[in-house]
Design a protein around this motif. Structure first.
Motif, PDB file in Angstrom:
ATOM      1  N   PRO A 120      67.732  80.930  67.569  1.00  6.84           N
ATOM      2  CA  PRO A 120      66.673  81.015  68.604  1.00  6.84           C
ATOM      3  C   PRO A 120      67.217  80.959  70.026  1.00  6.84           C
ATOM      4  O   PRO A 120      66.769  81.709  70.891  1.00  6.84           O
ATOM      5  CB  PRO A 120      65.798  79.773  68.315  1.00  6.84           C
ATOM      6  N   LEU A 121      68.204  80.098  70.251  1.00  2.06           N
ATOM      7  CA  LEU A 121      68.739  79.956  71.614  1.00  2.06           C
ATOM      8  C   LEU A 121      69.523  81.201  72.041  1.00  2.06           C
ATOM      9  O   LEU A 121      69.331  81.720  73.146  1.00  2.06           O
ATOM     10  CB  LEU A 121      69.643  78.713  71.692  1.00  2.06           C
ATOM     11  N   ARG A 124      67.072  84.642  71.978  1.00  3.32           N
ATOM     12  CA  ARG A 124      65.885  84.727  72.846  1.00  3.32           C
ATOM     13  C   ARG A 124      66.222  84.685  74.328  1.00  3.32           C
ATOM     14  O   ARG A 124      65.452  85.176  75.147  1.00  3.32           O
ATOM     15  CB  ARG A 124      64.931  83.566  72.528  1.00  3.32           C
ATOM     16  N   PHE A 125      67.334  84.053  74.674  1.00  5.16           N
ATOM     17  CA  PHE A 125      67.615  83.835  76.092  1.00  5.16           C
ATOM     18  C   PHE A 125      68.913  84.517  76.524  1.00  5.16           C
ATOM     19  O   PHE A 125      69.856  84.629  75.735  1.00  5.16           O
ATOM     20  CB  PHE A 125      67.707  82.325  76.371  1.00  5.16           C
TER      21      PHE A 125
END
Lengths: 159, 41
Positions: A120-121, A124-125
């Motif tokens: 996710p980290l 997504r970013f």
């Protein structure tokens, strides 16, 4: 939670019958297990060493992570399925083997780490906006976890 | 989850993993050294 009933079931399952009776099938499955381990190790190393700025510096780390995540998941599924088949052949022996549980603990930690935090980290970013120390720690801990899973798996044979 | 939460989770998780791995592998190496000492003195 006592997993003994599961291992007793696995020991008498059709998977165990096939694994024990047909050595050729066992070896083929083991080959796929090792190939998947190589694939998983490769995706982990490429992604994590890129996060550390060691390899492929001319490719954005986000691109490397995006391209390796899919193959990581493929390798993980093959590893779990082929590992279950191999475990069926020696289910009761594994249940009482401490190193097997070390490997399973590492595997569970690795799966949680990848799908709850790392993926996710990193997907997504924008990596430029993420704390550089977080990226470095993710890379080092990821390599540590998967090294431990692979090495403790090999260590089962010596313990 | 927000980026800050994920970053903090990564810091905590990574620290626990690295400390645990160092402890775990030091135990394994110690047991191998004990075994070698028993075998060869």
């Amino acid at each position: 939670m006592d997993l003994l009933p599961f291992f007793e079931w696995l020991d008498t399952s059709i998977l165990a019958d096939i694994a024990k009776a047909y050595g050729g099938v066992f070896v083929v499955v083991q080959t796929f297990h090792l190939l998947a381990l190589s694939l998983l190790g490769g995706t982990v190393l490429v992604g994590d060493l890129r996060l550390l700025g060691v390899v492929m510096k001319d490719v954005p780390s986000q691109v490397v992570i995006q391209n390796t995540q899919k193959w990581f998941s493929v390798a993980l599924v093959i590893l779990i399925l082929s590992g279950l088949f191999q475990a069926a052949a020696v289910a009761m022996k594994l249940y009482y083997n401490e190193m097997f549980w070390a490997k399973m603990t590492g595997l569970a930690a690795g799966i949680v780490f990848v799908y709850a935090i790392r993926r996710p980290l990193l997907l997504r970013f924008d990596h430029d906006t993420i704390n550089p120390w977080a990226l470095r720690l993710i890379a080092v801990s990821s390599m540590t976890i998967w090294f431990t899973v692979a090495a403790s798996g090999r260590w089962i044979g010596f313990s | 989850m927000s980026k800050n939460v994920l970053e903090k989770a990564a810091f905590v998780f990574a620290t626990v993993v690295i400390v645990s791995a160092v402890w775990f592998w030091s135990l394994q190496i110690e047991s191998v050294l004990d075994l070698l000492e028993m075998a060869y003195g």
